[in-house]
Design an enzyme around this catalytic site. Structure first.
Site, mmCIF file in Angstrom:
data_model
loop_
_atom_site.group_PDB
_atom_site.id
_atom_site.type_symbol
_atom_site.label_atom_id
_atom_site.label_comp_id
_atom_site.label_asym_id
_atom_site.label_seq_id
_atom_site.Cartn_x
_atom_site.Cartn_y
_atom_site.Cartn_z
ATOM 1 N N ASP A 67 8.449 -7.007 -11.066
ATOM 2 C CA ASP A 67 8.319 -5.521 -11.317
ATOM 3 C C ASP A 67 9.452 -4.991 -12.099
ATOM 4 O O ASP A 67 10.393 -5.580 -12.409
ATOM 5 C CB ASP A 67 8.242 -5.004 -9.916
ATOM 6 C CG ASP A 67 9.552 -5.615 -8.940
ATOM 7 O OD1 ASP A 67 10.347 -5.977 -9.374
ATOM 8 O OD2 ASP A 67 9.310 -5.246 -7.664
ATOM 9 N N ASN A 136 10.415 -2.526 4.994
ATOM 10 C CA ASN A 136 8.822 -2.170 5.511
ATOM 11 C C ASN A 136 7.735 -3.035 5.176
ATOM 12 O O ASN A 136 6.732 -2.740 5.404
ATOM 13 C CB ASN A 136 8.739 -0.568 4.914
ATOM 14 C CG ASN A 136 8.646 -0.872 3.385
ATOM 15 O OD1 ASN A 136 8.965 -1.959 2.587
ATOM 16 N ND2 ASN A 136 8.390 0.246 2.355
ATOM 17 N N HIS A 138 7.266 -4.516 2.284
ATOM 18 C CA HIS A 138 6.698 -4.630 1.074
ATOM 19 C C HIS A 138 6.924 -5.783 0.304
ATOM 20 O O HIS A 138 8.073 -6.498 0.632
ATOM 21 C CB HIS A 138 7.065 -3.140 0.050
ATOM 22 C CG HIS A 138 8.684 -3.381 -0.236
ATOM 23 N ND1 HIS A 138 9.077 -1.964 -0.796
ATOM 24 C CD2 HIS A 138 9.275 -4.286 -0.659
ATOM 25 C CE1 HIS A 138 10.281 -2.357 -1.151
ATOM 26 N NE2 HIS A 138 10.544 -3.598 -1.263
ATOM 27 N N GLU A 143 3.955 -1.153 -1.617
ATOM 28 C CA GLU A 143 4.479 -0.393 -0.370
ATOM 29 C C GLU A 143 3.186 -0.613 0.842
ATOM 30 O O GLU A 143 1.961 -0.595 0.320
ATOM 31 C CB GLU A 143 4.847 1.061 -0.543
ATOM 32 C CG GLU A 143 5.803 1.136 -1.638
ATOM 33 C CD GLU A 143 7.281 0.815 -1.334
ATOM 34 O OE1 GLU A 143 7.320 0.173 -0.220
ATOM 35 O OE2 GLU A 143 8.089 1.177 -1.971
#
Ligand code: PGA
Length: 240
Positions: A67, A136, A138, A143
């Site tokens: 990314d 979280n 991810h 996400e």
């Protein structure tokens, strides 16, 4: 999932690093899927030490990062391009033309995402994909959501990710968008190596390993990958 709980981040760096070392020894043209963030840094240092010892040669290796931030100049100290060069590429003999990251500043982001997916499809998926994990759940910048993502795409970051990563940025300067391999892209990797350390990752580890496979914890998809190795320290494993 092959879950390995080790005592220290240093032990994880060596154990995970050895997977990459063996792969590059076996296949000097290995295609490595790489990641940024704090989790892989020690492993990169281990790979650099193996290169400096003369044991590893990266001259034919190619890299593909997960990314990149959008709307952040490539030369910015926080771009993932800069991160990878500072933490790994400038210290080994990988060739710049073998280094691949998605371009977060592309004028036509759809075309850029398709270009990146084609690149990965043309090599038949990376030989190994390194991953960290967000608090979280991810992976990459995928996400929690109502559906698993597929190919590379531009994503609006969640408040939780913005909070976690804004420590690296001057006040208010953290980008709110990024371009990331989708979960579907990540799953095309032949092998996956995930590193998680510290108590802040304990809930995500539990959801990823013990929870159901759900896009609300994107990393849980790794339960369905045929060759996923999960390295964690005791703190990250404390809620399993
Ligand atoms: P970290 O980030 O390695 O800096 O903890 C991992 C991630 O958010 O994917």
């Amino acid at each position: 999932m092959d879950v390995r709980i080790l005592n220290t981040p240093e032990q994880i760096a060596v154990a995970a690093g050895e997977i990459f070392v063996r792969l590059v020894k076996e296949n000097p043209k290995a295609k490595l899927g790489l990641a940024t963030g704090a989790s892989p840094v020690k492993m990169y240092q281990y790979l650099i030490s193996q290169y400096e010892n003369g044991y590893l040669d990266f001259s034919e290796v190619a890299s593909y990062n997960l990314d990149e931030y959008c709307d952040l100049p490539r030369a910015d100290k926080n771009s993932y391009y800069t991160f990878m060069h500072e933490n790994l590429f400038s210290q080994i003999n990988i060739k710049e033309e073998h280094v691949h990251l998605p371009n977060g500043n592309a004028a036509d982001m759809d075309a850029e995402c398709r270009r990146y997916d084609r690149l990965l499809a043309d090599i038949g998926g990376v030989d190994v994909q390194l991953l960290g994990i967000g608090t979280n759940g991810h992976i990459g910048f995928n996400e929690p959501a109502d559906a698993f993502t597929e190919g590379t795409y531009k994503v609006k970051l969640t408040d939780s990710t913005i909070r976690s990563n804004s420590i690296y940025f001057d006040e208010g300067k953290m980008p709110h968008y990024a371009v990331t391999m989708g979960v579907g892209t990540i799953m095309t990797a032949k092998k996956i190596v995930l590193i998680a350390t510290g108590e802040s990752k304990a809930d995500a580890m539990r959801a990823m390993i013990r929870g159901e496979v759900t896009p609300h914890c994107p990393a849980s998809i790794l339960q369905t990958h045929p060759d996923a190795v999960i390295f964690m320290d005791k703190a990250a494993a404390s809620k399993l």
